[in-house]
Design an enzyme around this catalytic site. Structure first.
Site: not given
Lengths: 131, 431
Positions: B101, B180, B228, B230, B269, B355
């Site tokens: 992101t 995605n 990304s 992960h 950092t 939902c």
């Protein structure tokens, strides 16, 4: 695990699943919801005198919608039409401990009960007018 | 169709702060993980490399005055080389971030603010991840003009659409790589060629796909590329942005300000253990991506064949072949997605059903593909990964089929269809 045990039980072991003969004069059918919205409930009642002697449902929807309609059939069975008409969605919310985002499922179940009762009464009135 | 979910009910109970709590199964033990597009299991080989960097070889990679800092910097440099190798870039072109992101935000805001004087037009698509779509929307509010190219029913745009949309004042083209939600792959290489030709910066959001697809930023004409960790079997909380340094040199205005790390593009950092993990993850992907593509393609086919052999009225969303090999998004008509998942014991998947979303809004991606809203509610995303076995697939199929059959028995829509009723002819009663 957010859903209550009662809700999961209704989902796994739905009560009164099935259909009644729509054309039977003693049967009222309520169909509410829409496929585009992700939930459609069909709730049917069989009436003798002013008493609901049987109820069946079929539901397309999430777990809460299925459980709400299953519970609704259980609750209307054995009640008079007036008693069933007075059932409130909040009672379903409480019984199943519906999460806030799922409250619309109980609203739909209440509407399905009312719609089935109205269908039965319309049929009866039409028959009386013909008779 | 107004699908207001609050009709007549006690609306006040629904507040934005309420957590969306949707359980997916009556079993607390989930045994099969098929949600690799959400996140992947961190590869144990990755974890092993990370562990020393928490409390043995610790240090701030930006500290210049002692060995702790130098060792941390050395570890980061090695990881940078591994990440660069995965996309055939130079190590100095890799900027580490806190995740995909942040990389996407930095690419889009960074270019827009740096090149605003040159032009204020951006081209993207209508199936982007929120981490690219929302920055574009924010830039519109700042006076930028954004063209959202419309995908076809398979979820892809063409390079010709991009070529036609490019104007004098276009400063950026940004597209997703592997979608995605539905898994369709954009023709990145072709789009890159058009952008090179027209001299426009091209950002590719490649958060998904680097574990199976081969991307070469030079050969493919990509100037910025978001990654990304992960999603490729590395740790959460770390990502990277590739920023081209030559032909052309891409400049960015930093989004956050601070200590000058990462060439001043990304202050803060560095997450040394995370970066070490991402480096190892990248190396493993590079070694295994070709065989993984073959293996996942076969596994997904096994799953698809089993479903299509048993159920009618089911549809594959996205492109038939140009897709992430492990991702299958399937609509099981007449069965709502959340209940379908609830009926599957011990299988972790996700659904396009409104939902299950915080907003109760159906996915913008499925809508962009022209998938009917009724079918969006019935979709399930299975995303297979490195640790998925044939046995896992067979178990998930068995569970899903059992659930689908049970729910179709319960579905008034399926009953009507079987009776020969045309559902589109019905006037649905809904407030």
């Amino acid at each position: 695990m957010a859903y209550s045990e009662k809700l999961i039980d209704h989902f796994n072991n739905p009560r009164n699943l099935g259909s009644l003969d729509k054309s039977d004069e003693s049967v009222g059918t309520g169909i509410v919801g829409a496929p585009e919205c992700g939930d459609v409930m069909k709730l049917q009642i069989k009436v003798e005198g002013d008493k609901i002697v049987d109820a069946k449902f079929k539901t397309f929807g999430c777990g809460s919608a299925i459980a709400s309609s299953s519970l609704a059939t259980e609750w209307v069975k054995g009640r008079t039409l007036d008693e069933a008409y007075a059932l409130k969605n909040t009672e379903i919310v409480e019984e199943l401990a519906l999460p806030p985002v799922k409250i619309h499922c109980s609203v739909l179940a209440e509407e399905a009960i009312k719609s089935a009762i109205e269908d039965f009464q319309n049929k009866k009135n039409a028959a009386a007018a013909e008779g | 169709m107004d699908c207001s979910k609050g009709h007549g009910g006690p609306r006040h109970l629904l507040t934005p702060e309420d957590p969306v709590r949707t359980s997916t199964s009556s079993s607390t033990e989930t045994t099969v993980y098929l949600d690799n597009s959400s996140t992947t299991r961190c590869d144990p080989r990755v974890v092993e490399e990370m562990v020393p960097y928490f409390s043995q070889t610790y240090g701030n990679a930006h500290s210049r005055s002692h060995a702790f800092g130098w060792n941390a910097e050395k570890a980061v440099d090695e990881a940078r080389e591994r990440v660069a190798a995965l996309i055939n870039s130079k190590p100095s072109e890799i900027i580490f971030t806190s995740g995909g992101t942040e990389a996407c935000n930095l690419a889009i805001f960074g270019v827009a603010r740096m090149y605003a004087e040159k032009g204020k037009h951006i081209i993207t698509t209508n199936v982007e991840h929120r981490s690219c779509m929302d920055p574009c929307r924010a830039l519109e509010r700042e006076g930028f003009e954004v063209t959202y190219l419309e995908v076809d029913t398979t979820g892809r745009i063409t390079a010709e659409q991009v070529a036609e949309a490019i104007r004098e004042d276009t400063i950026l083209v940004s597209t997703i790589f592997g979608n995605n939600e539905v898994g369709s792959l954009m023709p990145a290489k072709e789009i890159g060629a058009v952008c090179k030709d027209k001299g426009v910066i091209y950002h590719l959001d490649a958060c998904l796909g680097l574990d199976t697809e081969t991307i070469d930023v030079d050969a493919d004409g990509i100037d910025l590329l978001s990654m990304s960790s992960h999603k490729i079997y590395g740790p959460q909380g770390v990502g990277a942005l590739y920023v081209r340094r030559r032909r052309p040199r891409v400049r960015l205005r930093a989004v956050n300000l601070g200590g000058g790390q990462e060439r001043g593009f990304r202050h803060g950092t560095l997450n040394v253990p995370g970066i070490v993990g991402m480096g190892k993850a990248a190396e493993l992907c590079m070694q295994t991506r070709d065989e993984e593509k073959t293996r996942l393609t076969a596994l997904a086919k096994r799953m698809k064949d089993a479903f299509w052999g048993d159920l009618d009225h089911i549809y594959l969303n996205g492109h038939e072949t140009e897709r992430l090999p492990g991702l299958l998004n399937i609509s099981f008509n007449y069965v709502e997605g959340e209940s379908l998942m609830m009926g599957m014991n011990g299988v972790a998947v996700s659904s396009g059903s409104a939902c299950t979303s915080a907003t109760l809004e159906p996915s913008h991606v499925m809508r962009a593909l022209g998938v009917g809203e009724d079918l969006v509610h019935t979709s399930i995303r299975f995303s297979l990964g490195r640790f998925t076995t044939e046995k896992d697939v067979d178990y998930a199929v068995e569970q899903c089929l059992a659930s689908a059959h049970k729910l179709r028995e319960m579905s008034p829509l399926y009953e009507m269809v079987k009776e020969g009723i045309d559902l589109s002819e019905i006037e649905w009663k809904h407030d």
